[in-house]
Write a protein that holds these residues in place. Structure first.
Motif, short mmCIF file in Angstrom:
data_model
loop_
_atom_site.label_atom_id
_atom_site.label_comp_id
_atom_site.label_asym_id
_atom_site.label_seq_id
_atom_site.Cartn_x
_atom_site.Cartn_y
_atom_site.Cartn_z
N SER A 9 0.86 -1.28 0.33
CA SER A 9 -0.06 -0.03 0.07
C SER A 9 0.86 1.30 0.06
O SER A 9 1.87 1.33 0.92
CB SER A 9 -0.90 0.11 1.23
OG SER A 9 -1.74 -1.14 1.49
N VAL A 10 0.42 2.24 -0.83
CA VAL A 10 1.29 3.46 -0.95
C VAL A 10 0.94 4.35 0.37
O VAL A 10 -0.13 4.78 0.79
CB VAL A 10 1.07 4.26 -2.24
CG1 VAL A 10 1.83 5.64 -2.04
CG2 VAL A 10 1.33 3.38 -3.36
N VAL A 11 2.01 4.79 1.05
CA VAL A 11 1.97 5.52 2.12
C VAL A 11 2.62 6.98 2.09
O VAL A 11 2.11 7.77 3.21
CB VAL A 11 2.46 4.65 3.55
CG1 VAL A 11 1.58 3.63 3.76
CG2 VAL A 11 3.88 4.35 3.28
N SER A 12 3.52 7.15 1.29
CA SER A 12 4.11 8.66 1.29
C SER A 12 4.58 8.65 -0.20
O SER A 12 5.03 7.74 -0.87
CB SER A 12 5.03 8.72 2.18
OG SER A 12 5.58 10.00 2.29
N VAL A 13 4.68 9.90 -0.67
CA VAL A 13 5.21 10.39 -1.88
C VAL A 13 6.19 11.33 -1.68
O VAL A 13 5.93 12.55 -0.83
CB VAL A 13 4.12 10.81 -2.70
CG1 VAL A 13 4.72 11.16 -4.16
CG2 VAL A 13 3.15 9.61 -3.25
N ARG A 14 7.16 11.45 -2.33
CA ARG A 14 8.15 12.36 -2.31
C ARG A 14 8.55 12.77 -4.01
O ARG A 14 8.87 12.20 -4.72
CB ARG A 14 9.56 11.89 -1.79
CG ARG A 14 10.67 12.94 -2.16
CD ARG A 14 10.86 13.91 -1.57
NE ARG A 14 12.02 14.52 -0.86
CZ ARG A 14 12.12 15.87 -0.55
NH1 ARG A 14 11.34 16.63 -1.13
NH2 ARG A 14 13.13 16.07 0.36
N VAL A 15 8.22 14.15 -4.21
CA VAL A 15 8.74 14.69 -5.61
C VAL A 15 9.23 15.90 -5.59
O VAL A 15 8.92 16.77 -4.86
CB VAL A 15 7.46 14.80 -6.60
CG1 VAL A 15 7.51 15.11 -7.97
CG2 VAL A 15 6.37 13.64 -6.36
N VAL A 16 10.45 16.04 -6.33
CA VAL A 16 11.08 17.26 -6.67
C VAL A 16 10.97 17.41 -8.30
O VAL A 16 11.53 16.55 -8.89
CB VAL A 16 12.61 17.28 -6.25
CG1 VAL A 16 13.17 18.81 -6.66
CG2 VAL A 16 12.66 17.04 -4.70
#
Length: 553
Positions: free
Chosen positions: A21-28
């Motif tokens: 399950s996806v719990v966090s996202v990080r994007v630059v």
């Protein structure tokens, strides 16, 4: 919404359901062609993150400037998170870094540059993206009145402390170890002794440590062939002891450091510096009074910190705008946290380290925080942070987070963001995610500890996680020699140069010999503690926290 190559690839990869399950996202994402598009890019990133999280936004916090570079921290309705940064595309190729955290692993976009432009005007956005844009604009408007936007606080910052110049001392150096196995001490001792300038005197600790700690101390002393000294105070007064490596647990570390400094011993210190702001202040005062060399172990002597320093000093990116740093260790048997029980953080942590859990935002987050202070030598004005339990049942049972994300604003307007935690043995082909994205007015650069690398594909037995060590279930410490719980080396990625603790030990011993203070002395170490304590307060209150924090001292 017009997704780019990277986002389409992430969608395809998520459909394989490998990371749970996806719990966090990080994007630059440096995608905007002009300042007016930055908010639109950020809104589209927010919409994409919410899609991957399969959730709605509970709140969004922002730092930065909407016409320059904008970072936002999402708290979702189900307790998930996202850390998203958007800015201008300054060169012919865009800069995009995407990391998706799942309960059973991590997914990372590994493109050379990136993405074709995916900016839409408001009329061309989907309804969720327009809702995200409205939420984002409200957060940006509120940003101007958030505590911490004023001038730096009235209290003096520890970062401004003037540390005395130590007297030069020629080797050899008698070395005393405080605390033994199932700490970082075996690694520190090996690195210090391998340098050739140290002679080991013995192992010591406080009298009232638990029996288990006493046995682990004796175990290290026996393995190294040195005595277990029964009285710490007497050991610190020995004339043949010149330096002390201190790895006691954080809640008692500060008072031992103070005692050692007052005894005139040079200090090699485990991180974090202390378990409270009061102890951090006391350590700084003791070092100022004694004039000893004090050095906290960090990763600034390795990549990517050294490469980032070279980039900043070269001026190639122009004026620094923002730095984004991610460090997530690949250790422990993950995938067993109960996501139906969202974390409720405490404003003031009372413990940081147990045999089967650590507060990972301190344990891991101290590395990027100390690196930022080392690079910038500027005070932090405010932080906004979240802490979560996404991966490990052990951390959840012990009320300690395994993951966190944070916005930071420095004096002068430079902004920074951090993701830090621990995500399980199989979450990375190496030791874990470790990258820094540097944003300037002329260019942006990503520096990754695992780039460049050699990748190996072969018909060999695939790597598997080691069995659970009853004394160290999370694999937090280096396994003892000949232990059946040793992790087999991961060999699918080969780096040109591996991280070496010897580099850190050499810097400390050079400082003693040359009569100079460490580049990571107690000023940076104490401010790192202060920032992380502010992060816990922010995570507990869901509000930005201004620095410096008030201290009772």
């Amino acid at each position: 919404m017009r997704f780019s190559t990277a986002f389409d690839a992430i969608d395809k990869a998520l459909s394989t359901k490998q990371i749970g399950s996806v719990v966090s996202v990080r994007v630059v994402a440096q995608l905007a062609d002009k300042p007016g598009e930055i908010e639109h890019v950020a809104a589209q990133l927010l919409d994409g993150a919410l899609t991957w999280l399969d959730d709605t936004a509970a709140s969004v916090s922002t730092i930065g400037e909407a016409d320059r570079h904008l970072s936002l921290l999402l708290r979702s309705s189900k307790g998930f998170t996202a850390l998203l940064s958007a800015g201008l595309c300054l060169t012919d190729s865009t800069t995009v870094e995407v990391v998706v955290f799942g309960t059973r692993g991590i997914m990372s976009w590994e493109g050379d540059s990136g993405l074709t432009s995916r900016v839409s005007n408001e009329a061309g956005m989907s309804l969720p993206a327009r809702d995200a844009l409205a939420l984002l604009k409200a957060s940006v408007a509120n940003n101007s009145s958030t505590p911490g936007n004023n001038d730096f606080g009235q209290a003096a910052s520890l970062l401004n402390t003037t540390l005395p110049t130590p007297a030069k001392l020629l080797p050899p150096y008698g070395l005393l170890l405080v605390a033994g196995d199932y700490t970082h001490q075996p690694g520190y001792a090996n690195a210090l002794l391998a340098d050739g300038r140290c002679k080991l005197i013995g192992v010591a600790d406080e009298d009232d440590v638990p029996d288990a700690r006493r046995q682990l101390n004796q175990q290290l002393a026996d393995r190294l062939g040195v005595p277990m000294l029964s009285n710490l105070a007497e050991a610190l007064q020995r004339d043949d002891v010149h330096a002390v490596s201190i790895c006691a647990e954080p809640f008692r570390r500060g008072r031992i450091i103070v005692e050692a400094a007052r005894a005139g011993k040079h200090l090699y210190l485990d991180k974090p510096l202390a378990g409270s702001l009061e102890d951090a202040h006391a350590v700084v005062a003791a070092v100022v009074e004694s004039g000893v060399v004090a050095h906290m172990f960090t990763q600034v002597n390795w990549d990517p910190a050294q490469r980032v320093k070279e980039i900043l000093e070269s001026g190639e990116i122009g004026e620094l705008v923002a730095i984004h740093s991610d460090v997530c260790f690949a250790k422990g048997h993950g995938g067993r946290a109960d996501l139906s029980k969202p974390r409720v953080e405490s404003e003031v942590p009372t413990r940081f380290e147990l045999p089967d859990a650590k507060r990972e935002f301190t344990n891991v987050g101290v590395y990027p925080v100390a690196m930022l202070l080392w690079l910038l030598r500027k005070n932090v004005r405010r932080v906004d942070a979240v802490t979560r339990n996404f991966f490990f049942a052990e951390h959840q049972a012990n009320d300690m987070e395994d993951f966190g994300q944070m916005l930071m604003e420095f004096e002068g307007g430079v902004t920074a963001t951090i993701t830090a935690g621990r995500a399980g043995w199989r979450s990375h082909p190496g030791f874990g995610l470790h990258r820094v994205c540097v944003i300037g007015t002329k260019a942006s650069v990503t520096v990754d500890a695992h780039r460049p690398r050699v990748e190996v594909w072969a018909d060999v037995e695939p790597w598997s996680a080691p069995p659970r060590d009853p004394g160290d279930p999370m694999g937090m410490w280096a396994a003892l020699p000949d232990s059946p719980y040793n992790a087999r080396p991961k060999e699918s990625w080969i780096m040109p140069r591996e991280m070496a603790w010897a580099d850190d030990a050499k810097h400390f011993l050079d400082c003693i010999e040359q009569g100079k203070q460490s580049q990571i002395s107690v000023d940076i170490a104490a401010v790192s503690t202060e920032i992380l304590l502010a992060a816990y307060r922010s995570a507990a209150t869901n509000q930005a926290v201004a620095l410096p924090l008030a201290s009772s001292r």
